[in-house]
Design an enzyme around this catalytic site. Structure first.
Site, mmCIF file in Angstrom:
data_model
loop_
_atom_site.group_PDB
_atom_site.id
_atom_site.type_symbol
_atom_site.label_atom_id
_atom_site.label_comp_id
_atom_site.label_asym_id
_atom_site.label_seq_id
_atom_site.Cartn_x
_atom_site.Cartn_y
_atom_site.Cartn_z
ATOM 1 N N LEU A 33 38.576 39.773 30.573
ATOM 2 C CA LEU A 33 37.929 41.009 31.032
ATOM 3 C C LEU A 33 36.405 40.879 31.070
ATOM 4 O O LEU A 33 35.811 40.171 30.269
ATOM 5 C CB LEU A 33 38.338 42.167 30.116
ATOM 6 N N GLY A 36 33.421 44.487 35.151
ATOM 7 C CA GLY A 36 34.172 45.062 36.270
ATOM 8 C C GLY A 36 35.419 45.791 35.777
ATOM 9 O O GLY A 36 35.767 46.875 36.272
ATOM 10 N N HIS A 37 36.088 45.196 34.779
ATOM 11 C CA HIS A 37 37.285 45.856 34.226
ATOM 12 C C HIS A 37 36.890 47.093 33.419
ATOM 13 O O HIS A 37 37.593 48.101 33.437
ATOM 14 C CB HIS A 37 38.058 44.888 33.318
ATOM 15 N N ASP A 150 38.780 42.943 45.113
ATOM 16 C CA ASP A 150 40.012 42.390 45.690
ATOM 17 C C ASP A 150 40.477 43.374 46.762
ATOM 18 O O ASP A 150 41.475 44.080 46.592
ATOM 19 C CB ASP A 150 41.062 42.208 44.589
ATOM 20 N N MET A 184 31.305 40.402 40.143
ATOM 21 C CA MET A 184 31.884 39.927 38.882
ATOM 22 C C MET A 184 33.324 39.487 39.103
ATOM 23 O O MET A 184 34.081 40.164 39.812
ATOM 24 C CB MET A 184 31.842 41.035 37.836
ATOM 25 N N SER A 186 36.606 37.034 36.989
ATOM 26 C CA SER A 186 37.001 36.184 35.855
ATOM 27 C C SER A 186 36.814 34.711 36.206
ATOM 28 O O SER A 186 36.720 33.866 35.318
ATOM 29 C CB SER A 186 38.459 36.444 35.482
HETATM 30 O O1 PAF Z 1 43.723 42.050 40.192
HETATM 31 C C1 PAF Z 1 44.406 41.575 39.259
HETATM 32 O O2 PAF Z 1 43.933 41.339 38.156
HETATM 33 C C2 PAF Z 1 45.869 41.243 39.515
HETATM 34 O O3 PAF Z 1 46.066 40.792 40.818
HETATM 35 C C3 PAF Z 1 46.816 42.431 39.191
HETATM 36 C C4 PAF Z 1 46.530 43.622 40.093
HETATM 37 C C5 PAF Z 1 46.654 42.824 37.736
HETATM 38 C C6 PAF Z 1 48.277 42.006 39.425
HETATM 39 O O4 PAF Z 1 48.609 40.913 38.649
#
Ligand code: PAF
Length: 279
Positions: A33, A36-37, A150, A184, A186
């Site tokens: 994390l 962004g998370h 994404d 950002m 991972s």
């Molecule tokens: O974006 C992500 O971290 C992954 O693609 C998700 C949405 C958790 C699905 O595994």
């Protein structure tokens, strides 16, 4: 924050939230994390809402030559970060819980999954759509939060949620960026110092191109200029393309919301980014 690793325990905890009159929001993640998370958790936190985060490095969304085995895993640091962000419950299933022996179902989303990352990473969005469907059925949230970084993933999720009548509000949260503008991710930790410096060319080239397209300049030459800039900065380009913001069809009409999308490799690290075209 409680952590649950068993599906029955998850269902009991979520049922207790609902019985107490709380709405449940879900933030699905694969861990490792970053800020962004945290922005997703912050967006999900509202009065009367319990926030459930999941961490599951989903093997079905990685291709055979991708980075599943070396994908960063930092459970303790992630738990600390979620706690500090005010997350209420962490769902940490095992691979066996998510994909027990005999598992045989795939959620496939046509059209919006096909181009861009779907073309470069065959099967990737089937893996995403399948695991996110499972997470939705396990947690049964009223809302789920995903990063706009994404962007194609977000479009795929919106499509199957509408098509399969999931009663879940899908909330896209703006991309969080480092001070120099790099989105950002991972995967940024794979970049060495020199690559990290060069990587800023990606958001910069997209910004320049998006402004030129918004002003009405010729799309193909703007995209070509962006590609030239990225190659000059040391990227190997996968795609730089303009698409309809909802369907991701290429050559979108100028009066439709449009999105500029790019994926490019810096060394072995594949970076993606995207930006809206101002109407
Ligand atoms: O974006 C992500 O971290 C992954 O693609 C998700 C949405 C958790 C699905 O595994």
């Amino acid at each position: 924050m409680d952590t649950v690793r068993d599906l029955n325990a998850l269902r009991e905890s979520v049922a207790a939230f609902r019985a107490a009159g709380q709405r449940v929001a879900l933030v699905p993640t694969m861990g490792a994390l970053h800020a962004g998370h945290v922005a997703l958790i912050e967006a999900a936190k509202r009065p009367g809402t319990k926030v459930v985060a999941s961490i599951f490095v989903n093997p079905t969304q990685f291709g055979p030559n991708e980075d599943l085995s070396r994908y960063p895993r930092r459970e303790m640091a992630d738990i600390r970060m979620l706690n500090e962000a005010g997350c209420d419950l962490l769902w940490l299933p095992s691979v066996e819980t998510m994909y027990p022996d005999g598992f045989a179902t795939t959620v496939h989303v046509s059209g919006v999954s096909d181009g861009f990352d779907g073309a470069s990473r065959p099967g990737h969005f089937d893996g995403v759509a399948t695991v996110v469907s499972k997470l939705f059925n396990q947690v049964e949230p009223v809302a789920a939060y995903f990063g706009e970084k994404d962007y194609q993933q977000l479009a795929v999720i919106r499509r199957f949620v509408a098509d399969l009548d999931f009663a879940i509000d899908i909330v896209g949260v703006p991309t969080q960026r480092d001070d120099d503008g790099l989105a950002m991710s991972s995967r940024n930790i794979y970049l060495d110092d020199e690559q990290r410096k060069q990587a800023v060319a990606l958001p910069r080239a997209l910004g320049v191109a998006a402004r030129a397209i918004a002003k009405g300049e010729d799309v193909e030459s703007v995209l070509d200029d962006a590609r030239t800039t990225l190659v000059g900065a040391g990227f190997t380009i996968d795609y730089v393309a303009l698409a309809d913001a909802e369907t991701l069809a290429e050559n979108p009409a100028v009066d439709r919301p449009r999105r500029l999308l790019a994926a490019a490799r810096m060394g072995a690290t594949r970076l993606i980014d995207n930006i809206a075209i101002e109407l």
